[in-house]
Enzyme design. Structure first.
Site, PDB file in Angstrom:
ATOM      1  N   CYS A   4       0.867  -1.181   0.000  1.00 17.22           N
ATOM      2  CA  CYS A   4       0.000   0.000   0.000  1.00 17.22           C
ATOM      3  C   CYS A   4       0.901   1.227   0.000  1.00 17.22           C
ATOM      4  CB  CYS A   4      -0.923   0.002   1.221  1.00 17.22           C
ATOM      5  SG  CYS A   4      -1.812   1.562   1.397  1.00 17.22           S
ATOM      6  N   CYS A   7       0.518   3.490   3.080  1.00 13.59           N
ATOM      7  CA  CYS A   7       1.145   2.898   4.276  1.00 13.59           C
ATOM      8  C   CYS A   7       2.654   3.130   4.225  1.00 13.59           C
ATOM      9  CB  CYS A   7       0.845   1.409   4.367  1.00 13.59           C
ATOM     10  SG  CYS A   7      -0.771   1.022   5.060  1.00 13.59           S
ATOM     11  N   ASN A  87     -12.895   9.996  -2.301  1.00 12.50           N
ATOM     12  CA  ASN A  87     -13.365   9.106  -3.361  1.00 12.50           C
ATOM     13  C   ASN A  87     -13.514   7.689  -2.808  1.00 12.50           C
ATOM     14  OD1 ASN A  87     -13.192  11.247  -5.175  1.00 12.50           O
ATOM     15  ND2 ASN A  87     -11.065  10.787  -5.671  1.00 12.50           N
ATOM     16  N   GLY A  93     -14.254   6.818  -8.184  1.00 10.56           N
ATOM     17  CA  GLY A  93     -12.964   7.169  -8.774  1.00 10.56           C
ATOM     18  C   GLY A  93     -11.784   6.893  -7.861  1.00 10.56           C
ATOM     19  N   HIS A  98      -6.600   3.297   0.471  1.00  7.98           N
ATOM     20  CA  HIS A  98      -6.196   3.631   1.852  1.00  7.98           C
ATOM     21  C   HIS A  98      -6.841   4.991   2.104  1.00  7.98           C
ATOM     22  CE1 HIS A  98      -2.852   3.944   5.088  1.00  7.98           C
ATOM     23  NE2 HIS A  98      -3.637   5.004   5.215  1.00  7.98           N
ATOM     24  N   HIS A 100      -8.221   8.464   2.442  1.00  9.42           N
ATOM     25  CA  HIS A 100      -7.583   9.777   2.308  1.00  9.42           C
ATOM     26  C   HIS A 100      -8.606  10.782   1.831  1.00  9.42           C
ATOM     27  CE1 HIS A 100      -7.281   7.776  -1.599  1.00  9.42           C
ATOM     28  NE2 HIS A 100      -7.357   8.979  -2.144  1.00  9.42           N
ATOM     29  N   HIS A 102      -8.917  14.471  -0.158  1.00 14.61           N
ATOM     30  CA  HIS A 102      -8.243  15.466  -0.993  1.00 14.61           C
ATOM     31  C   HIS A 102      -8.670  16.853  -0.503  1.00 14.61           C
ATOM     32  CE1 HIS A 102      -7.265  12.647  -4.433  1.00 14.61           C
ATOM     33  NE2 HIS A 102      -8.211  11.953  -3.812  1.00 14.61           N
TER      34      HIS A 102
END
Ligand code: AMP
Ligand code: ZN
Length: 113
Positions: A4, A7, A87, A93, A98, A100, A102
Site C-alpha cells: 500500500c 502505508c 473518493n 474514482g 487507503h 484519504h 483530498h
C-alpha cells in the site's frame, strides 16, 4: 498493509514532504495536483475507504474534518474556499485504497463531475 503506497508514506518507507502530522493522520502533496493546492490527508491506520470504517473509527473520521480545517487555514484557503473530497470505490474514482481526503483549493473549482 503490504504493497500500500500510503502505508509506505505513513511508515516513512517512501520520503514525502510532510505538511501535517499527528498520531492518527498525515498530510502531504498529491503527486499529480489537480489544483494549485492539492493536499492528501491520510489516516495512519490502514482503512480502505469510508465503507471500511468501523464503529471504533468515529473519532478518527471526525479528526479528518478538523485536520482539514487546520490545513485549510495553514494554506490560506479558509477565506477563499476549498473542497474536501473522499473518493470511494470504483464509481467514486478511488485509485488508492487507503482512506484519504483530498484538499483542493487555490482557484475557483469547477462542478463536481
Ligand atoms: P484517489 O483517486 O482518491 O484514490 O486518489 C489517489 C491520489 O493519490 C491521486 O490523486 C494520486 O495522484 C495520488 N498519489 C498516488 N501516489 C502518490 C504518491 N506517492 N504521493 C502523493 N500522491 C500520490
Ligand atoms: Zn495503507
Amino acid at each position: 498493509m503490504e504493497n500500500c503506497i500510503f502505508c509506505k508514506i505513513v511508515n516513512k518507507e517512501i520520503a514525502s514532504e510532510i505538511l501535517y502530522e499527528d498520531d492518527e493522520l498525515i498530510a502531504f502533496y498529491d503527486i499529480n495536483p489537480m489544483a494549485p493546492v492539492h493536499i492528501l490527508l491520510v489516516t495512519k491506520k490502514h482503512v480502505a475507504n469510508i465503507s471500511d470504517l468501523s464503529d471504533d473509527d468515529h473519532a478518527l473520521a471526525c479528526r479528518v474534518l478538523f485536520a482539514a480545517k487546520e490545513l485549510a487555514k495553514k494554506f490560506n484557503l479558509d477565506e477563499s474556499g476549498f473542497r474536501l473530497a473522499l473518493n470511494n470505490n470504483a464509481d467514486g474514482g478511488q485509485e488508492v485504497f487507503h482512506l484519504h481526503a483530498h484538499i483542493l483549493g487555490g482557484k475557483k473549482l469547477g462542478k463536481m463531475c
